[in-house]
Design a protein around this motif. Structure first.
Motif, PDB file in Angstrom:
ATOM      1  N   TRP A  72      -7.334  11.804  -0.656  1.00 30.72           N
ATOM      2  CA  TRP A  72      -6.333  10.829  -0.179  1.00 30.72           C
ATOM      3  C   TRP A  72      -7.049   9.584   0.355  1.00 30.72           C
ATOM      4  N   ASP A  73      -8.122   9.810   1.119  1.00 28.22           N
ATOM      5  CA  ASP A  73      -8.883   8.676   1.669  1.00 28.22           C
ATOM      6  C   ASP A  73      -9.502   7.837   0.550  1.00 28.22           C
ATOM      7  N   VAL A  84      -6.724  -0.203  -1.048  1.00 23.37           N
ATOM      8  CA  VAL A  84      -6.987  -1.342  -0.144  1.00 23.37           C
ATOM      9  C   VAL A  84      -7.886  -2.357  -0.858  1.00 23.37           C
ATOM     10  N   LEU A 116       0.062   5.426  -0.644  1.00 21.45           N
ATOM     11  CA  LEU A 116       0.087   6.416   0.440  1.00 21.45           C
ATOM     12  C   LEU A 116       1.008   7.573   0.052  1.00 21.45           C
ATOM     13  N   LEU A 145       0.825  -1.216   0.000  1.00 20.22           N
ATOM     14  CA  LEU A 145       0.000   0.000   0.000  1.00 20.22           C
ATOM     15  C   LEU A 145       0.863   1.271   0.000  1.00 20.22           C
ATOM     16  N   GLU A 187     -14.799   1.588   0.004  1.00 15.91           N
ATOM     17  CA  GLU A 187     -14.890   3.024   0.315  1.00 15.91           C
ATOM     18  C   GLU A 187     -15.865   3.241   1.475  1.00 15.91           C
ATOM     19  N   ASN A 213      -2.823  -7.999   6.763  1.00 15.59           N
ATOM     20  CA  ASN A 213      -3.960  -7.845   5.858  1.00 15.59           C
ATOM     21  C   ASN A 213      -4.909  -9.021   6.092  1.00 15.59           C
ATOM     22  N   THR A 217      -6.620   5.895  -1.217  1.00 11.77           N
ATOM     23  CA  THR A 217      -6.018   4.798  -0.442  1.00 11.77           C
ATOM     24  C   THR A 217      -7.035   3.682  -0.146  1.00 11.77           C
ATOM     25  N   ASN A 218      -8.306   4.070   0.055  1.00 12.09           N
ATOM     26  CA  ASN A 218      -9.322   3.019   0.269  1.00 12.09           C
ATOM     27  C   ASN A 218      -9.503   2.182  -1.001  1.00 12.09           C
ATOM     28  N   THR A 266     -11.950  -6.031   7.537  1.00 15.66           N
ATOM     29  CA  THR A 266     -11.063  -5.498   6.505  1.00 15.66           C
ATOM     30  C   THR A 266     -10.054  -4.587   7.187  1.00 15.66           C
ATOM     31  N   TRP A 267      -8.782  -4.813   6.870  1.00 19.26           N
ATOM     32  CA  TRP A 267      -7.698  -4.055   7.500  1.00 19.26           C
ATOM     33  C   TRP A 267      -7.356  -2.847   6.631  1.00 19.26           C
ATOM     34  N   TYR A 268      -7.392  -1.678   7.266  1.00 23.98           N
ATOM     35  CA  TYR A 268      -6.999  -0.438   6.595  1.00 23.98           C
ATOM     36  C   TYR A 268      -5.658   0.028   7.185  1.00 23.98           C
ATOM     37  N   PRO A 269      -4.535  -0.341   6.558  1.00 22.31           N
ATOM     38  CA  PRO A 269      -3.223  -0.017   7.148  1.00 22.31           C
ATOM     39  C   PRO A 269      -3.011   1.487   7.304  1.00 22.31           C
ATOM     40  N   GLN A 270      -3.574   2.274   6.378  1.00 21.78           N
ATOM     41  CA  GLN A 270      -3.320   3.720   6.435  1.00 21.78           C
ATOM     42  C   GLN A 270      -3.921   4.370   7.673  1.00 21.78           C
ATOM     43  N   TYR A 271      -4.941   3.731   8.254  1.00 24.42           N
ATOM     44  CA  TYR A 271      -5.552   4.269   9.474  1.00 24.42           C
ATOM     45  C   TYR A 271      -5.192   3.422  10.701  1.00 24.42           C
TER      46      TYR A 271
END
Lengths: 179, 215
Positions: free
Chosen positions: A119-120, A127, A76, A72, A143, B68, A123-124, B144-149
């Motif tokens: 950005w969200d 994912v 980012l 990811l 999302e 993940n 990045t979502n 679901t894993w959100y690494p950015q958060y």
């Protein structure tokens, strides 16, 4: 801008971002990274802002207490460039900031919120891509599930953009005149 | 003379026997000392192994919290974590000491009248709400894993998944405010001694709040 000066700016802001990221790790989705990148790009131009964005997000993607971002990370880092671009574009629109409190502060906050939203979204979607989403509905699902995490991120960026960024830009601009 | 001879012979016999017993006794004492040393060494090794086990569990917990969720490794590790934690507690109890653990409570409300309580459940200090849920449900958590958060979005618990209308909501509990919908994700909820969390499965309103009555 002299190279040594630019390197110093990038190094100082990157360090501050990583340090503050660790300090704020306990507060969900509240980080100074976006605001700092915006400030650097606003005060010093796109290139230093982009350098801070790439470096700080790269380091954070590896040393984050939540684990490495892995595949990811490029998303980012790419997304963080939005804040550098927005900072540079905002400086062209609003010029040098002269007051810590002004109506412009609300627009700076709004700009950061829009960038955080994009950005969200990006990045979502990443994912979803890495999670194996194959249809638009699947992407929209990723999302939608990310919404609870997006809200504090965007609210935090709005507050920091409105309250902290104008003051910081003013301080940095004065420091720049001294140097 | 004859009596003296017999008495002397008997005395000599018993002295010889006595010496043999003393020698045997010394051998037994040596063996016991050796066994005691072996036991102490084994006990130290067991305690060191338990410590390693504990550290391995901590590392596995960190890995599960950051992996993940779509990877096979996550599925395997999350199921194994609950079993390993139970085994660790059994071994630790057998060693005669008690590891530092927190006792927490968790409620699972399936929204159809079925409620499952996990009371005074031992957890390792440092676990967050997500890891506790994962361990107590033996890995039966969809997320679901959100690494950015640094956050998981939980979509299923105990074999019951979110639908178009019903979702799992995380609740926190305290004595003054009773049950409240959590303002943070499960990953951000620190678990301490006596912390109580709950999950309720029910429809949501237009404000994304649960429409069912909280427990």
């Amino acid at each position: 801008m002299r190279t040594s000066y630019a390197v110093a700016i990038v190094a100082v802001f990157t360090s501050m971002i990583i340090g503050s990221d660790f300090a704020l790790a306990g507060i969900a989705n509240f980080k100074l990274m976006d605001t700092f990148v915006f400030i650097v790009a606003y005060a010093f131009g796109f290139k230093p802002g982009a350098a801070v964005a790439v470096l700080s997000e790269t380091v954070w993607s590896v040393v984050s207490p939540w684990g490495q971002a892995g595949e990811l990370a490029p998303f980012l880092i790419g997304g963080e460039l939005l804040f550098a671009f927005a900072g540079w574009a905002a400086s062209k629109v609003w010029g040098a900031e002269r007051k810590a409190v002004s109506p412009t502060a609300i627009f700076i906050g709004a700009t950061l919120t829009i960038c955080a939203f994009l950005w969200d979204l990006e990045t979502n979607a990443a994912v979803g891509l890495l999670g194996g989403a194959k249809s638009l509905a699947a992407y929209l699902g990723y999302e939608a599930m990310g919404v609870p995490f997006m809200i504090p991120h965007e609210l935090g960026d709005f507050a920091l953009g409105m309250l902290f960024a104008p003051v910081a830009i003013l301080m940095v601009s004065r420091f720049r005149k001294v140097v | 003379m004859a009596v003296l001879l017999v008495t002397s012979s008997v005395a000599l016999l018993y002295y010889t026997k006595y010496q043999q017993e003393v020698t045997n006794n010394e051998n037994y004492i040596g063996d016991l000392d050796s066994a005691l040393n072996s036991y102490r060494s084994l006990s130290n090794s067991f305690n060191a192994s338990l410590q390693d086990y504990n550290e391995t569990l901590s590392l596995l917990t960190s890995a599960v919290a950051d992996l993940n969720t779509s990877t096979p490794a996550y599925g395997d590790a999350s199921i194994a974590l609950a079993t390993l934690w139970k085994d660790y507690q059994a071994l630790d109890s057998a060693s005669g000491r008690r590891a530092i653990v927190y006792e927490v409570n968790m409620l699972l409300d399936f929204g159809n009248g079925t409620r499952r309580w996990y009371n005074d459940t031992s957890i390792q200090p440092g676990w967050n709400g997500y890891v506790v849920t994962l361990v107590l449900l033996d890995g039966r958590v969809q997320a679901t894993w959100y690494p950015q958060y640094g956050e998981h979005y939980v979509t299923g618990l105990g074999g019951v998944s979110d639908t178009q209308s019903d979702y799992w909501f995380l609740l926190t509990y305290n004595k003054t405010a009773s049950w409240q919908v959590a303002q943070l994700g499960a990953d951000d909820i620190s678990m301490f001694n006596d912390t109580t969390i709950g999950w309720v499965y029910c429809p949501e309103n237009s404000n994304y709040a649960p429409t069912c009555a909280l427990p």
